[in-house]
Design a protein around this motif. Sequence first.
Motif: not given
Length: 322
Positions: A246-247, A284-286, A306-307, A311-313
């Motif tokens: 979430t940005l 949603t990102l790799a 960093k993704v 880990l959704n944040r």
Amino acid sequence: MARAGYGSVWLGCALLLGGHPGTAAAQDGNAFHNRIGPNLPSPSMPSPSMPSPSMPSPSMSDPSPPLPSAASAALTLTAVFAGGDKPLRSGLAWRIYEDRPDGTKPGIVARSEAAEPSFTLPPGAYVATVTYGFASAARRVVMAGQPAAEQLKVSAGALKLSGAIGDVKLGADQLAFSVFVPIGTNSEGRLVRSGVKAGELLRLPEGTYHVVSTYGGSNAIQRADLKVENGKVTDATLNHRAATLTLKLVAAEGAEAFAGTAFSVLTPGGDTIREAIGAFPQVTLAEGDYVLIARHDGQVYTREFKVESGLNRDVEVIAKAG
């Protein structure tokens, strides 16, 4: 299950369900027709006391009564998986075409979606076809006024696809699959179908297919080469390494997000991955490293992040000068 594909696929196979084929019921054949001409009159015996009337002879030139045309008869069709006798009981589409020797486009005579259809057809040559998803079979049939039964063999199986992150299954609305037939060294040689949903049964001819799974509509993509076997369902789970973020553009950490912010997500090399507008859009990102740019009221703010897979944040950009 065995692990296969590009190292991120769980595979399983199950037999396609089917019942035992029914026995085609025979129908009456052609009715017999009386082809005997009109009865001839019997001559009268003369009486001694009165003359015998003169009887006309039948004319041999009178036309014979017309012969009846041949009757229609039933054609009963069934479909089985090639290499066996297991019947196909669902997902079938039957078509009967005229067989035209002059090469012109044949017309459809009849159609059905029944498992074991019966068509009443006049004498002539026909082509019977059955489709099972993207697989099909055809046979030429000649009807001669007698009931007939034909069995078509289809070389086909099915794919059933799903996605996961680790041990967590992803929702069907979060995934989209595309299925290709490889051609030479091109794994995406010919598109079979795009927009395949998770859990959907995709019926295909026997063979090897290249599957592309997209999670979240951006760069979270997984690929696998899967084999479809005759009469079986290949159940495959493609494992993604990605997260949903979430940005936010905020004045301070944990503060309320600014509405109407335009966000751009870039790779470290400057390639744009995703753009979004809002107070707190989700992307949603790799897994990997990214650069986030936030634009609001003519100001531009930047941060790196960093993704990590699963880990959704929240990813916050602090709106401060400099």
